[in-house]
Design a protein around this motif. Sequence first.
Motif, mmCIF file in Angstrom:
data_model
loop_
_atom_site.group_PDB
_atom_site.id
_atom_site.type_symbol
_atom_site.label_atom_id
_atom_site.label_comp_id
_atom_site.label_asym_id
_atom_site.label_seq_id
_atom_site.Cartn_x
_atom_site.Cartn_y
_atom_site.Cartn_z
ATOM 1 N N VAL A 63 0.835 -1.201 0.000
ATOM 2 C CA VAL A 63 0.000 0.000 0.000
ATOM 3 C C VAL A 63 0.868 1.248 0.000
ATOM 4 O O VAL A 63 0.657 2.191 -0.784
ATOM 5 C CB VAL A 63 -0.959 -0.005 1.210
ATOM 6 C CG1 VAL A 63 -1.606 1.361 1.413
ATOM 7 C CG2 VAL A 63 -2.020 -1.072 1.035
ATOM 8 N N ALA A 119 -6.936 5.580 0.961
ATOM 9 C CA ALA A 119 -6.137 4.385 1.252
ATOM 10 C C ALA A 119 -6.655 3.765 2.548
ATOM 11 O O ALA A 119 -7.156 4.464 3.433
ATOM 12 C CB ALA A 119 -4.660 4.721 1.377
ATOM 13 N N ARG A 120 -6.531 2.453 2.620
ATOM 14 C CA ARG A 120 -7.011 1.738 3.801
ATOM 15 C C ARG A 120 -6.076 0.573 4.086
ATOM 16 O O ARG A 120 -5.617 -0.106 3.155
ATOM 17 C CB ARG A 120 -8.430 1.226 3.563
ATOM 18 C CG ARG A 120 -8.973 0.339 4.670
ATOM 19 C CD ARG A 120 -10.303 -0.275 4.282
ATOM 20 N NE ARG A 120 -10.701 -1.310 5.223
ATOM 21 C CZ ARG A 120 -11.674 -2.177 5.007
ATOM 22 N NH1 ARG A 120 -12.345 -2.145 3.868
ATOM 23 N NH2 ARG A 120 -11.968 -3.101 5.908
ATOM 24 N N LEU A 121 -5.820 0.334 5.363
ATOM 25 C CA LEU A 121 -4.981 -0.792 5.755
ATOM 26 C C LEU A 121 -5.586 -1.456 6.976
ATOM 27 O O LEU A 121 -5.572 -0.910 8.084
ATOM 28 C CB LEU A 121 -3.559 -0.317 6.063
ATOM 29 C CG LEU A 121 -2.537 -1.400 6.422
ATOM 30 C CD1 LEU A 121 -2.340 -2.371 5.256
ATOM 31 C CD2 LEU A 121 -1.205 -0.771 6.813
ATOM 32 N N GLY A 167 -5.739 -4.433 2.291
ATOM 33 C CA GLY A 167 -5.316 -3.065 2.013
ATOM 34 C C GLY A 167 -5.928 -2.565 0.717
ATOM 35 O O GLY A 167 -6.206 -3.351 -0.201
ATOM 36 N N GLU A 168 -6.165 -1.278 0.638
ATOM 37 C CA GLU A 168 -6.721 -0.676 -0.569
ATOM 38 C C GLU A 168 -6.028 0.644 -0.871
ATOM 39 O O GLU A 168 -5.653 1.388 0.045
ATOM 40 C CB GLU A 168 -8.226 -0.419 -0.429
ATOM 41 C CG GLU A 168 -9.051 -1.677 -0.274
ATOM 42 C CD GLU A 168 -10.551 -1.406 -0.377
ATOM 43 O OE1 GLU A 168 -10.927 -0.309 -0.879
ATOM 44 O OE2 GLU A 168 -11.329 -2.290 0.021
ATOM 45 N N VAL A 169 -5.911 0.936 -2.154
ATOM 46 C CA VAL A 169 -5.477 2.244 -2.626
ATOM 47 C C VAL A 169 -6.443 2.678 -3.714
ATOM 48 O O VAL A 169 -6.686 1.936 -4.667
ATOM 49 C CB VAL A 169 -4.035 2.213 -3.175
ATOM 50 C CG1 VAL A 169 -3.635 3.595 -3.691
ATOM 51 C CG2 VAL A 169 -3.045 1.737 -2.123
#
Length: 397
Positions: free
Chosen positions: A221, A249-251, A263-265
């Motif tokens: 990420v 963004a996410r983790l 995780g995301e972007v």
Amino acid sequence: MGGAGTMLTDFDISELTAFRRQLHRFPEVSGQERGTAAWVAAALAACGVSPGRIVTGLGGHGVAAVFDGAALFDGAAVGPTVMFRAELDALPITELSNAAHRSSIPGVAHLCGHDGHVAILLGLARMLSRHQPARGRVVLMFQPAEEDGSGAAAVVADARFDDLHPDWAFALHNFPGIARGECWLAAGPLSCASVGMRVMLEGKTSHAAQPERGVSPGLAVAGLIADLGALGRGGDLGDAFRLVTITHARLGEPAFGTSPAHGEVWATLRTMLDAPMAALKAQAVALAEAAAKTHGLALRIEWHDNFAACANDPAATDHMARALDSLGMTHAPGGLPMRPSEDFGAFDKLPGCKSAMVMLGAGVDHAALHNPDYDFPDDLIAPGVRLFDRITRDLLG
């Protein structure tokens, strides 16, 4: 929504303003414009448009009204079809306002002025109902889902749109930062192509004390935030313009005891022209695939809010410029082309259709589009109607 004569009256403006404020109080986001569409269809019927010339449910909740010119052959209009477009949808943003007509729907508001654009087209409907064009036909297109880029494409894909296919298409958008009533207009590129990229990475959780027993997407990420952003830094709005903006963004989950698995972007990819977008998307996908492979992660990619680039046809732009000149409305290229996207681009790519959009000034110091304190200036309704009516008469008599 009555009235008489061949010009907008003060009574017309009062009613159109009230209608605009009603829409503002009850906004609906992209794809959910059912109530807005019903109000528009009822307003068109009140203008004298027969039910057979009102098309509903286009591309979702879209509404179209057809005004035939006087010249007919075997019941069909003789001459070109001229389309004018407005948008029905609002934004998922909380409005900050003390106005009596402020949004009554929590977290949803007309903060882009689509309520005003609808009022302008309804004003044009009044003009057309009182003064039939000499030839051809006019299509008033109240389009759904502009804000997420899906609406115009869905309308064009609707089989019933084949019978409405325009030879000319025109639109306006109010634009803060331009003096009230003045315009930006230019032939050629108008607004950028853009698409939202959602990168999802999946590993395996573990105890935070034993991260080596899991597979965390953390480094992937972090790397993608930097690497995707580096693909497009912006700059001059020429043919090679590219901009990648990291928007979210996410983790994992907010916990201290767990090493994350998910995780995301999210990133918005933007190019001045349509053609370079394919290469930019391919490079972004390659980066995501490399990051997933390096860190042993599963990868999934979704695409959202897909906007084609929008360009003004020279002939259509010339018609619009002459109409502005005849009305004494100042216009110049101003800040065009611009970075924001506009799904009117789906109409300018129709075979045989010449299109143009103008930016109508909402005021130099007016709150910006999508700001929580934005509201459409009601005194733009009359000049917007006059502009579209002038274009109609110039093309169809």
